[in-house]
Design an enzyme around this catalytic site. Structure first.
Site, PDB file in Angstrom:
ATOM      1  N   ASP A  98      13.497  15.455 -68.216  1.00 43.99           N
ATOM      2  CA  ASP A  98      14.300  16.016 -67.132  1.00 43.99           C
ATOM      3  C   ASP A  98      13.701  15.717 -65.767  1.00 43.99           C
ATOM      4  O   ASP A  98      14.430  15.559 -64.782  1.00 43.99           O
ATOM      5  CB  ASP A  98      14.441  17.530 -67.321  1.00 43.99           C
ATOM      6  CG  ASP A  98      15.420  17.893 -68.428  1.00 43.99           C
ATOM      7  OD1 ASP A  98      16.089  16.988 -68.953  1.00 43.99           O
ATOM      8  OD2 ASP A  98      15.514  19.092 -68.770  1.00 43.99           O
ATOM      9  N   ASP A 133      16.045  23.300 -57.656  1.00 42.15           N
ATOM     10  CA  ASP A 133      15.722  24.470 -56.848  1.00 42.15           C
ATOM     11  C   ASP A 133      14.928  24.108 -55.608  1.00 42.15           C
ATOM     12  O   ASP A 133      14.346  23.034 -55.495  1.00 42.15           O
ATOM     13  CB  ASP A 133      14.926  25.502 -57.668  1.00 42.15           C
ATOM     14  CG  ASP A 133      13.774  24.884 -58.444  1.00 42.15           C
ATOM     15  OD1 ASP A 133      13.094  24.002 -57.901  1.00 42.15           O
ATOM     16  OD2 ASP A 133      13.555  25.287 -59.613  1.00 42.15           O
ATOM     17  N   ASP A 169       4.814  36.338 -54.618  1.00 36.48           N
ATOM     18  CA  ASP A 169       4.147  35.037 -54.723  1.00 36.48           C
ATOM     19  C   ASP A 169       5.044  33.924 -54.204  1.00 36.48           C
ATOM     20  O   ASP A 169       4.584  32.809 -53.947  1.00 36.48           O
ATOM     21  CB  ASP A 169       3.775  34.745 -56.176  1.00 36.48           C
ATOM     22  CG  ASP A 169       2.528  35.509 -56.617  1.00 36.48           C
ATOM     23  OD1 ASP A 169       1.928  36.220 -55.781  1.00 36.48           O
ATOM     24  OD2 ASP A 169       2.157  35.404 -57.796  1.00 36.48           O
ATOM     25  N   ALA A 180      15.357  26.421 -65.349  1.00 35.24           N
ATOM     26  CA  ALA A 180      14.028  25.863 -65.075  1.00 35.24           C
ATOM     27  C   ALA A 180      13.088  26.983 -64.614  1.00 35.24           C
ATOM     28  O   ALA A 180      12.987  28.015 -65.250  1.00 35.24           O
ATOM     29  CB  ALA A 180      14.146  24.733 -64.059  1.00 35.24           C
ATOM     30  N   TYR A 181      12.416  26.791 -63.486  1.00 32.19           N
ATOM     31  CA  TYR A 181      11.446  27.764 -62.974  1.00 32.19           C
ATOM     32  C   TYR A 181      12.082  29.138 -62.799  1.00 32.19           C
ATOM     33  O   TYR A 181      11.479  30.169 -63.100  1.00 32.19           O
ATOM     34  CB  TYR A 181      10.878  27.243 -61.662  1.00 32.19           C
ATOM     35  CG  TYR A 181       9.696  27.997 -61.095  1.00 32.19           C
ATOM     36  CD1 TYR A 181       9.015  28.977 -61.816  1.00 32.19           C
ATOM     37  CD2 TYR A 181       9.228  27.697 -59.812  1.00 32.19           C
ATOM     38  CE1 TYR A 181       7.922  29.649 -61.286  1.00 32.19           C
ATOM     39  CE2 TYR A 181       8.136  28.353 -59.265  1.00 32.19           C
ATOM     40  CZ  TYR A 181       7.493  29.336 -60.001  1.00 32.19           C
ATOM     41  OH  TYR A 181       6.413  29.997 -59.460  1.00 32.19           O
ATOM     42  N   SER A 224      11.965  31.136 -65.933  1.00 36.63           N
ATOM     43  CA  SER A 224      10.611  31.612 -66.214  1.00 36.63           C
ATOM     44  C   SER A 224      10.247  32.821 -65.361  1.00 36.63           C
ATOM     45  O   SER A 224       9.456  33.670 -65.772  1.00 36.63           O
ATOM     46  CB  SER A 224       9.597  30.496 -65.964  1.00 36.63           C
ATOM     47  OG  SER A 224       9.841  29.392 -66.795  1.00 36.63           O
ATOM     48  N   ALA A 274       7.070  37.245 -58.879  1.00 37.81           N
ATOM     49  CA  ALA A 274       6.037  38.294 -58.916  1.00 37.81           C
ATOM     50  C   ALA A 274       6.078  39.149 -57.653  1.00 37.81           C
ATOM     51  O   ALA A 274       5.099  39.264 -56.919  1.00 37.81           O
ATOM     52  CB  ALA A 274       4.653  37.668 -59.103  1.00 37.81           C
TER      53      ALA A 274
END
Length: 291
Positions: free
Chosen positions: A73, A148, A177, A189-190, A193, A212
């Site tokens: 990807d 993103d 964060d 994707a991110y 997560s 976070a």
């Protein structure tokens, strides 16, 4: 009516072991079906393949009507951004691990590619993010992102504080964060997560996800994509911004990152019968049950 293609660009993850014979096999198969083939310049230079014309991405965009991307990807993301302005459809052959957008396995590339090349395929268009970094009223960086735009804290610093604005409206100051602005493509994707939702690619929206967050009440939110998102650095040292894999580090207080929907789209071609939900079941290992 589905289009029969005449000239295919081939790009590969040239760092991957054993990529040259695979690219040569694919190129030979494609030419055997009557198409012209050109290799992306870096792919040709790094694999040593000289049997086909080697062209820059812009030259590929001007001369080819289809691109075959061999890799994972990440390879697709990088090339898709370069091709977005040229509106060339992309086919992905997966040599990586996940393969959300490079969905044809190497083992079955022949049976999957042949119908596509003669015009029998499923077409899918994906939205692209367009972002820029502004400092003292001047644009110092801009880029496209299929997945993103991520603003994150410095490697050795604490949290970053970001002032978030959507359209003309102030949303909140977020201490975290970082913050992710993801397209539907990037929602797996991110963003996923970090606790964000999955957006179906047909949804005209994006997701804003704090990473976070200091405040547990700062939750992911799905936004319409008609207006822009503005993220301003309020506090935190050495923050950076990533447009997919394009990075700008050492952002300053007062820097603004603007994100909006690009006028360009990325077009993917899939084998007949392809299903987004089947991709999710397979890649996320959901329990399939009985269809």
């Amino acid at each position: 009516m589905a289009k029969r293609f005449r000239h295919a660009a081939i790009v590969g993850k040239h760092q991957a072991r054993g990529i040259r014979p695979l690219l040569e096999e694919i190129a030979e198969f494609v030419t055997g079906l009557g198409l012209d083939v050109s290799l992306e310049l870096e792919t040709a230079q790094n694999t040593g393949i000289t049997a086909y014309e080697a062209l820059s991405p812009d030259q590929l965009g001007a001369n080819c009507d289809l691109a075959i991307v061999v890799g994972g990807d990440g390879t697709m993301l990088g090339f898709a951004r370069q091709m977005a302005r040229h509106a060339i459809p992309l086919v992905g052959i997966n040599q990586g691990r996940l393969g959300f957008i490079t969905d044809i396995s190497i083992e079955r590339f022949r049976e999957a590619l042949e119908p596509i090349l003669v015009g029998d395929y499923e077409m899918e268009k994906r939205a692209v993010l367009e972002g820029a970094v502004w400092r003292d009223g001047e644009c110092i960086f801009e880029g496209l992102a299929l997945n993103d735009v991520v603003v994150s804290r410095g490697a050795t610093s604490g949290m970053v504080e970001l002032r978030v604005q959507v359209g003309e409206e102030f949303v909140a100051n977020m201490r975290a964060d970082g913050v992710i602005v993801a397209s539907p493509t990037g929602s797996t994707a991110y963003s996923l997560s970090a606790g964000g939702p999955i957006l179906h690619p047909s949804i005209a929206g994006w997701v804003l996800v704090p990473i976070a967050s200091h405040a547990l009440s700062n939750r992911p939110i799905v936004l319409p994509d008609q207006g822009g998102v503005l993220l301003e650095i309020v506090a935190g040292r050495d923050a950076s911004v990533n447009f997919d894999m394009q990075s700008l580090a050492s952002l300053l207080h007062g820097d603004r990152i603007s994100v909006r929907r690009s006028e360009h789209q990325v077009c993917f071609l899939h084998p007949k019968g392809w299903s987004y939900y089947a991709t999710l079941r397979r890649k996320l290992r959901w329990y399939e049950g009985v269809a």
